[in-house]
Design a protein around this motif. Structure first.
Motif, short mmCIF file in Angstrom:
data_model
loop_
_atom_site.label_atom_id
_atom_site.label_comp_id
_atom_site.label_asym_id
_atom_site.label_seq_id
_atom_site.Cartn_x
_atom_site.Cartn_y
_atom_site.Cartn_z
N ALA A 139 -14.87 -7.64 10.46
CA ALA A 139 -14.14 -6.38 10.31
C ALA A 139 -12.94 -6.55 9.38
N ALA A 140 -12.29 -7.70 9.47
CA ALA A 140 -11.09 -7.96 8.66
C ALA A 140 -11.46 -8.39 7.24
N GLY A 141 -12.68 -8.89 7.09
CA GLY A 141 -13.12 -9.34 5.77
C GLY A 141 -12.53 -10.67 5.35
N ARG A 142 -12.07 -11.46 6.34
CA ARG A 142 -11.57 -12.80 6.00
C ARG A 142 -11.62 -13.71 7.22
N ALA A 143 -11.54 -15.01 6.95
CA ALA A 143 -11.54 -16.00 8.03
C ALA A 143 -10.21 -15.98 8.76
N LEU A 144 -10.23 -16.24 10.08
CA LEU A 144 -9.03 -16.22 10.91
C LEU A 144 -8.98 -17.50 11.74
N HIS A 145 -7.81 -18.14 11.80
CA HIS A 145 -7.70 -19.41 12.56
C HIS A 145 -6.41 -19.43 13.35
N PRO A 146 -6.41 -20.08 14.53
CA PRO A 146 -7.59 -20.57 15.26
C PRO A 146 -8.09 -19.49 16.20
N PRO A 147 -9.34 -19.59 16.67
CA PRO A 147 -9.85 -18.59 17.62
C PRO A 147 -9.07 -18.63 18.94
N LEU A 148 -8.98 -17.49 19.64
CA LEU A 148 -8.35 -17.45 20.96
C LEU A 148 -9.29 -18.11 21.97
N PRO A 149 -8.73 -18.60 23.09
CA PRO A 149 -9.60 -19.18 24.13
C PRO A 149 -10.55 -18.13 24.73
N ARG A 150 -11.68 -18.59 25.24
CA ARG A 150 -12.69 -17.71 25.83
C ARG A 150 -12.16 -17.06 27.10
N ALA A 151 -12.53 -15.80 27.32
CA ALA A 151 -12.06 -15.06 28.49
C ALA A 151 -13.24 -14.55 29.30
N HIS A 152 -13.16 -14.69 30.64
CA HIS A 152 -14.23 -14.19 31.51
C HIS A 152 -13.76 -12.93 32.23
N GLY A 153 -14.61 -11.92 32.24
CA GLY A 153 -14.30 -10.71 33.01
C GLY A 153 -13.54 -9.67 32.21
N LYS A 154 -13.16 -10.03 30.98
CA LYS A 154 -12.51 -9.03 30.13
C LYS A 154 -13.57 -8.18 29.45
N THR A 155 -13.21 -6.96 29.09
CA THR A 155 -14.16 -6.11 28.40
C THR A 155 -14.26 -6.52 26.93
N ASP A 156 -15.37 -6.19 26.31
CA ASP A 156 -15.49 -6.43 24.87
C ASP A 156 -14.33 -5.77 24.14
N GLY A 157 -14.04 -4.53 24.54
CA GLY A 157 -12.97 -3.78 23.88
C GLY A 157 -11.64 -4.52 23.95
N GLN A 158 -11.35 -5.01 25.14
CA GLN A 158 -10.10 -5.73 25.37
C GLN A 158 -10.03 -7.02 24.54
N ILE A 159 -11.11 -7.77 24.55
CA ILE A 159 -11.12 -9.04 23.81
C ILE A 159 -10.92 -8.78 22.31
N LEU A 160 -11.58 -7.76 21.81
CA LEU A 160 -11.44 -7.46 20.37
C LEU A 160 -10.02 -6.98 20.04
N PHE A 161 -9.45 -6.13 20.90
CA PHE A 161 -8.07 -5.69 20.68
C PHE A 161 -7.13 -6.90 20.68
N GLU A 162 -7.34 -7.83 21.59
CA GLU A 162 -6.46 -9.00 21.69
C GLU A 162 -6.56 -9.88 20.44
N ILE A 163 -7.76 -10.03 19.93
CA ILE A 163 -7.90 -10.84 18.71
C ILE A 163 -7.22 -10.13 17.53
N LEU A 164 -7.44 -8.82 17.42
CA LEU A 164 -6.78 -8.07 16.34
C LEU A 164 -5.27 -8.22 16.42
N GLU A 165 -4.74 -8.11 17.65
CA GLU A 165 -3.28 -8.22 17.83
C GLU A 165 -2.79 -9.63 17.52
N ALA A 166 -3.55 -10.64 17.93
CA ALA A 166 -3.13 -12.03 17.71
C ALA A 166 -3.00 -12.35 16.23
N PHE A 167 -3.79 -11.66 15.41
CA PHE A 167 -3.76 -11.94 13.97
C PHE A 167 -3.06 -10.83 13.19
#
Ligand SMILES: [Mg+2]
Length: 229
Positions: free
Chosen positions: A33-61
């Motif tokens: 979606a961003a069109g570029r590589a992002l580092h480092p990945p966030l740790p894996r999360a269990h029980g979170k929604t796809d929506g939540q995980i994607l929002f968190e990655i967007l915010e982290a970067f």
């Protein structure tokens, strides 16, 4: 007669979690979606929604939340691609029998999951669990949800007259169920143990549905109907 609908979680409940790599797909979707590589990945999360995980990655970067729709689409596409490449989950023990037993009692099997509908379908079909066993018109998905409670609240308000019960594998499932006043049953087929799940408000905790099917059916049978508003 009150309709009883069982809202099944997918990952760790109907299906075992992916043995590895389940988390990197989200990262790859945001990169697409961003069109570029992002580092480092966030740790894996269990029980979170796809929506939540994607929002968190967007915010982290520090990426624009408006990229979320593109990330959801990329995640769906990557999941379809992976399934075509042979990526398969395994069905948790006793699930086909539990679904059949519920249907025999006239209960409806449906989904309440942090996955999108597309990803749910791909994962179920890939594992050999027929998607048509579930009522998709009574199913609720989390690809746009910031929190799991958004999904449970949507279910409760969409099906106000039905007796609902959630079967899931994480404390987050319980918290979201409580938020919507929906009873919760826990299975320890995800990353959480029976002891850990006993700390939740679950009506019953079973190691697997296979080992606890009769007890789970009894608990659902004894649930009260929906209180008159
Ligand atoms: Mg789960």
């Amino acid at each position: 007669m009150t309709t009883t609908t069982i809202l099944w979680d997918v990952d760790g409940t109907l299906l075992f979690n992916a043995a590895s790599g389940g988390g990197e797909l989200y990262h790859a979707a945001v990169e697409a979606a961003a069109g570029r590589a992002l580092h480092p990945p966030l740790p894996r999360a269990h029980g979170k929604t796809d929506g939540q995980i994607l929002f968190e990655i967007l915010e982290a970067f520090d990426l624009d939340a408006e990229l979320h729709d593109d990330a959801v689409a990329a995640l769906d596409a990557l999941s379809v691609e992976r399934a075509k490449a042979g990526d398969r989950r395994a069905i948790a023990p006793g699930i086909p029998q539990a679904i059949a037993a519920a249907a025999d009692r006239g209960w409806i099997n449906a989904l309440l999951t942090g996955n999108s509908a597309t990803r749910s379908r791909v994962k179920l079909a890939g594992a050999g669990l027929e998607p048509d066993l579930f009522d998709w018109s009574r199913s609720f998905f989390g690809d746009r949800s910031r929190e799991r409670r958004d999904i449970t609240l949507a279910a409760r308000s969409a099906l106000p007259d039905e007796r609902l019960v959630i079967i899931g594998d994480t404390p987050r499932d319980d918290i979201a169920a409580v938020a919507a006043g929906i009873p919760f049953i826990a299975v320890a087929t995800g990353v959480y143990t029976v002891d850990a799940l006993r700390q939740t408000g679950a009506l019953i905790v079973v190691p697997t549905i296979a080992e606890g099917l009769d007890a789970v059916l009894d608990v659902i049978e004894s649930l009260p109907g929906v209180a008159a508003a």
